[in-house]
Design a protein around this motif. Structure first.
Motif, mmCIF file in Angstrom:
data_model
loop_
_atom_site.group_PDB
_atom_site.id
_atom_site.type_symbol
_atom_site.label_atom_id
_atom_site.label_comp_id
_atom_site.label_asym_id
_atom_site.label_seq_id
_atom_site.Cartn_x
_atom_site.Cartn_y
_atom_site.Cartn_z
ATOM 1 N N ILE A 1 0.839 -1.206 0.000
ATOM 2 C CA ILE A 1 0.000 0.000 0.000
ATOM 3 C C ILE A 1 0.871 1.253 0.000
ATOM 4 O O ILE A 1 0.560 2.250 -0.660
ATOM 5 N N GLN A 2 1.982 1.199 0.723
ATOM 6 C CA GLN A 2 2.893 2.351 0.727
ATOM 7 C C GLN A 2 3.340 2.703 -0.688
ATOM 8 O O GLN A 2 3.378 3.878 -1.076
ATOM 9 N N LEU A 3 3.682 1.693 -1.454
ATOM 10 C CA LEU A 3 4.125 1.939 -2.827
ATOM 11 C C LEU A 3 2.980 2.479 -3.688
ATOM 12 O O LEU A 3 3.186 3.376 -4.523
ATOM 13 N N ASP A 4 1.781 1.978 -3.486
ATOM 14 C CA ASP A 4 0.617 2.513 -4.211
ATOM 15 C C ASP A 4 0.431 4.002 -3.895
ATOM 16 O O ASP A 4 0.211 4.820 -4.786
ATOM 17 N N ILE A 5 0.489 4.335 -2.609
ATOM 18 C CA ILE A 5 0.283 5.731 -2.186
ATOM 19 C C ILE A 5 1.355 6.640 -2.783
ATOM 20 O O ILE A 5 1.057 7.714 -3.318
ATOM 21 N N LEU A 6 2.603 6.200 -2.710
ATOM 22 C CA LEU A 6 3.687 7.022 -3.251
ATOM 23 C C LEU A 6 3.535 7.196 -4.759
ATOM 24 O O LEU A 6 3.859 8.258 -5.301
ATOM 25 N N ALA A 7 3.041 6.176 -5.438
ATOM 26 C CA ALA A 7 2.818 6.291 -6.884
ATOM 27 C C ALA A 7 1.717 7.316 -7.165
ATOM 28 O O ALA A 7 1.832 8.139 -8.076
ATOM 29 N N GLU A 8 0.675 7.302 -6.347
ATOM 30 C CA GLU A 8 -0.398 8.307 -6.505
ATOM 31 C C GLU A 8 0.141 9.717 -6.326
ATOM 32 O O GLU A 8 -0.266 10.651 -6.996
ATOM 33 N N GLN A 9 1.054 9.840 -5.370
ATOM 34 C CA GLN A 9 1.617 11.166 -5.076
ATOM 35 C C GLN A 9 2.786 11.515 -5.999
ATOM 36 O O GLN A 9 3.451 12.518 -5.786
ATOM 37 N N THR B 1 -4.289 4.582 -7.391
ATOM 38 C CA THR B 1 -3.394 3.515 -7.839
ATOM 39 C C THR B 1 -3.517 2.355 -6.861
ATOM 40 O O THR B 1 -3.279 2.518 -5.661
ATOM 41 N N HIS B 2 -3.932 1.202 -7.389
ATOM 42 C CA HIS B 2 -4.068 0.015 -6.544
ATOM 43 C C HIS B 2 -3.303 -1.164 -7.138
ATOM 44 O O HIS B 2 -3.736 -2.312 -7.044
ATOM 45 N N THR B 3 -2.164 -0.859 -7.752
ATOM 46 C CA THR B 3 -1.361 -1.899 -8.402
ATOM 47 C C THR B 3 -0.982 -3.009 -7.435
ATOM 48 O O THR B 3 -1.082 -4.195 -7.762
ATOM 49 N N PHE B 4 -0.554 -2.640 -6.256
ATOM 50 C CA PHE B 4 -0.210 -3.648 -5.255
ATOM 51 C C PHE B 4 -1.457 -4.152 -4.520
ATOM 52 O O PHE B 4 -1.593 -5.347 -4.266
#
Lengths: 179, 179, 179, 179
Positions: free
Chosen positions: B73-81, B143-146
Motif C-alpha cells: 500500500i505504501q508503494l501505491d500511495i507514493l505512486a499516486e503522489q 493507484t491500486h497496483t499492489f
C-alpha cells in the motif's frame, strides 16, 4: 484401496507417518532442535534445547511441512532402492548440483513461517552443523538428497517461529497471532 | 525517531496500521470475506460470510501478511503522489504487465498458508470478482497496483485456512496444529 | 506524465535506471563479481573476476531482476528521506529482523536462475563477505535494508548461471538453453 | 551404477527423458501450445499455435523445468503402480486437496520466467481448458496429480516468455536479455 473404499484424508495418519519416517531415517526431534540452538543461541540468551524442541514440534505439526517431508523422504528411499527412472535416479542418488527439486520442497517448508527463514536455511545448508554432516556423508548406501535440505528447512522454520514468539514475549503479548 | 530513542518493534502498532491502511484504501474485512465466499461456497455447504470473516481476520493477524500489506500500500500511495523515481513511477502507476513485484509480495502472503492457495490466488486475480473489479478500475486518480493482488492473496490464504480447518472438523480433531 | 501522453514501457530506460541506481548506491558490477568469485572459486579452478562479471551482467539484463532492484532501492531511499509511513519507516530504517519483504524481493531474483541458488543466497547473506559488510554497517545515514539482500541475490543468481554454463561447457554443448 | 563408473551429468539425456516422458503420458508440445494460445490470444492479435510452440520449446529447454517434470511424472507413475508408502500413496492417487507438493513443483517452473506467470498458472489450473480437462478426468487408472499442474505451469511460463518477447519486438529491440 479397494474400489469399494472411498478415500478420505486421515490427518492423524499423515502426522504419524511423518514422525515415523523421520525416525527411520535416523533424524530425531533433538537433532533438529540442536540445529535451531546453533542458529539462535547467540540472539536468545539462556536458550535451551528444550525450548527449541517446542518450536520444532510446532513446525512438524503443520500439514504443508508433513507433505514435503513424506514426499522428499519417499524419493530418497526410492533412489536407494534404484526404483527411479533414469536419469532422475542418477541425479538424486548423486545429489546432482544442478538438480534443485530438493531445495524447492525445502523452501515450501521455510515459507510457512515467512521469508525471514530463507537466510538461516541457506546458511545451515552450507555450513552443515550437527546432524547435517552425517546426512551429507556419502557411504555408498544411504541417500539423503532430499532429507538434508528438509531437516535444514525445519530448523530454519523453527528458528523463525522462535524469533516471532520471542518478540511477542518481549512485548508482553499473551495471545499470539491466530493460526 | 530521535537519536536518543532506541528502536523497538511494536507489534500492536504494526497490526493497527495494517487495519487502518486497508480501511483508508477502501477495503473492508467484509469485502475480503466476500471473495473467500466466492472461492469456497461450492465446496462448503452452508458457508456464511461470518465464517469467512474469521479466517480473513486470522490471516490479517500474521506479521508476514501485515508487512506485505504495509509495503504494498505504501508503494501505491507514493505512486499516486508521484513520489517515485522514473521509470518505477510509470510502471506502478500504469500497472505495467511486465512488472511483477506486486505478485511477488502477494505470493509471500499466500505462502503462509501453503501452496494450496496458489490456484485460488491466480484465479481470483484473473476473474476479479467483488471488490477486485473496483480496485482494478482506473479512474486516473487511485493507484491500486499492489493492493488488488494483496487483497486477492489474503482471500486465497483465508480460503486455504478454511479448507484446512474444515478437514480438521470433518475428522473431529479439536486441537488444530500449533501455530 | 501528462494526460495526453500514453504510457508505454521503455525497456532501455528500465535497464539504464537499474545500472544507475546501483552505482549511485555505491555498488559496482565488480563488487558483485567478487561475491560470485567468493562463492564459486573453490568449485571452478582458475575462475577469474572477469568470468564472474559476465554472469553478473547477464543476471542484471533480466527484467524481473531490474524490477526488484528498482523497487528495493526506492524503498531504501525513501526510508533514508523519512518519507515512509510509520511503522514501516522504522522497520525498514532499522532493518527489523521480523520484516521480511527484503528477503521476498531478493528471492524473486534468485528464482530466475532456479532453486540451486537459495543456499548461496542464504549463506552469503549471513557470512557477509566483500561489499556486504559495508552495506550492513549502520552509519546512521544510509539505509541499505533492501540493497544488501538484493546484492546477495544477484551474486547467488550469477553463481547459479555460472554453474549451469560450466556444466554445458564440460559436456561440450555449444548452444545453451534458449532463453 | 557400478562402483567403477563415475557419475557425471548428461544434459542431453535429461532433456530427452523429459520429452519422452511427456509424450508417454499423452502430452504433446501442441497440447501445451494450445493452452498458451488460450491465455494470450486476446492480448496478441494474430497469434498462431506455431508462435506458441516456439515458447513452449524454449521453456522445456530449461534444466530447472526438466527437473520438475521428471520428478513430478515419476511420482505420478509410482502412484499408479501403487509403489508409494501410505498415506502418501493415497494422497497422490486421490489428488488430495490439502496436498500441495504438486503446486510447489509447478511453481518452480513458473518462477523461471518471473512472477508475472503466477496469475496465468492459477487461472488455467482452475478453468482447465484443453488438455487439462483430460488430465483431470479420473478414469480409475491414470494418475496425473503432478502432471496437470506441471502442464499448466509450462503454459503459464511460455505465456510469460511470449509477453516479454512481444514487448521487446514492440520496442524494436533485436537482442533479447542474455540468458
Amino acid at each position: 484401496m479397494s474400489d469399494a473404499e472411498k478415500y478420505s484424508l486421515n490427518s492423524q495418519e499423515v502426522a504419524q507417518a511423518t514422525y515415523k519416517l523421520l525416525e527411520q531415517r535416523g533424524v530425531t526431534i533433538a537433532d533438529i532442535a540442536e540445529l535451531v540452538h546453533f542458529l539462535q543461541a547467540k540472539y536468545v540468551p539462556g536458550l535451551t534445547i528444550e525450548d527449541c524442541n517446542v518450536h520444532v514440534e510446532a513446525v512438524l505439526s503443520k500439514r504443508e511441512v508433513q507433505n514435503a517431508i513424506l514426499t522428499g523422504i519417499q524419493l530418497d528411499i526410492l533412489a536407494e532402492q534404484k526404483q527411479l527412472l533414469q536419469p532422475l535416479q542418477a541425479m538424486i542418488e548423486n545429489d546432482e548440483g544442478l538438480y534443485g527439486c530438493d531445495e524447492i520442497l525445502a523452501l515450501s517448508i521455510v515459507n510457512v513461517y515467512g521469508s525471514i527463514g530463507f537466510t538461516n536455511f541457506g546458511y545451515i545448508d552450507k555450513v552443515k552443523p550437527g546432524i547435517l554432516v552425517r546426512l551429507n556423508t556419502k557411504n555408498g548406501r544411504d541417500t539423503h538428497t532430499f532429507l538434508d535440505d528438509i531437516v535444514g528447512a525445519i530448523a530454519a522454520s523453527a528458528a523463525s517461529r522462535l524469533a516471532h514468539r520471542n518478540q511477542a514475549e518481549r512485548e508482553g503479548v499473551t495471545t499470539p497471532p491466530l493460526d
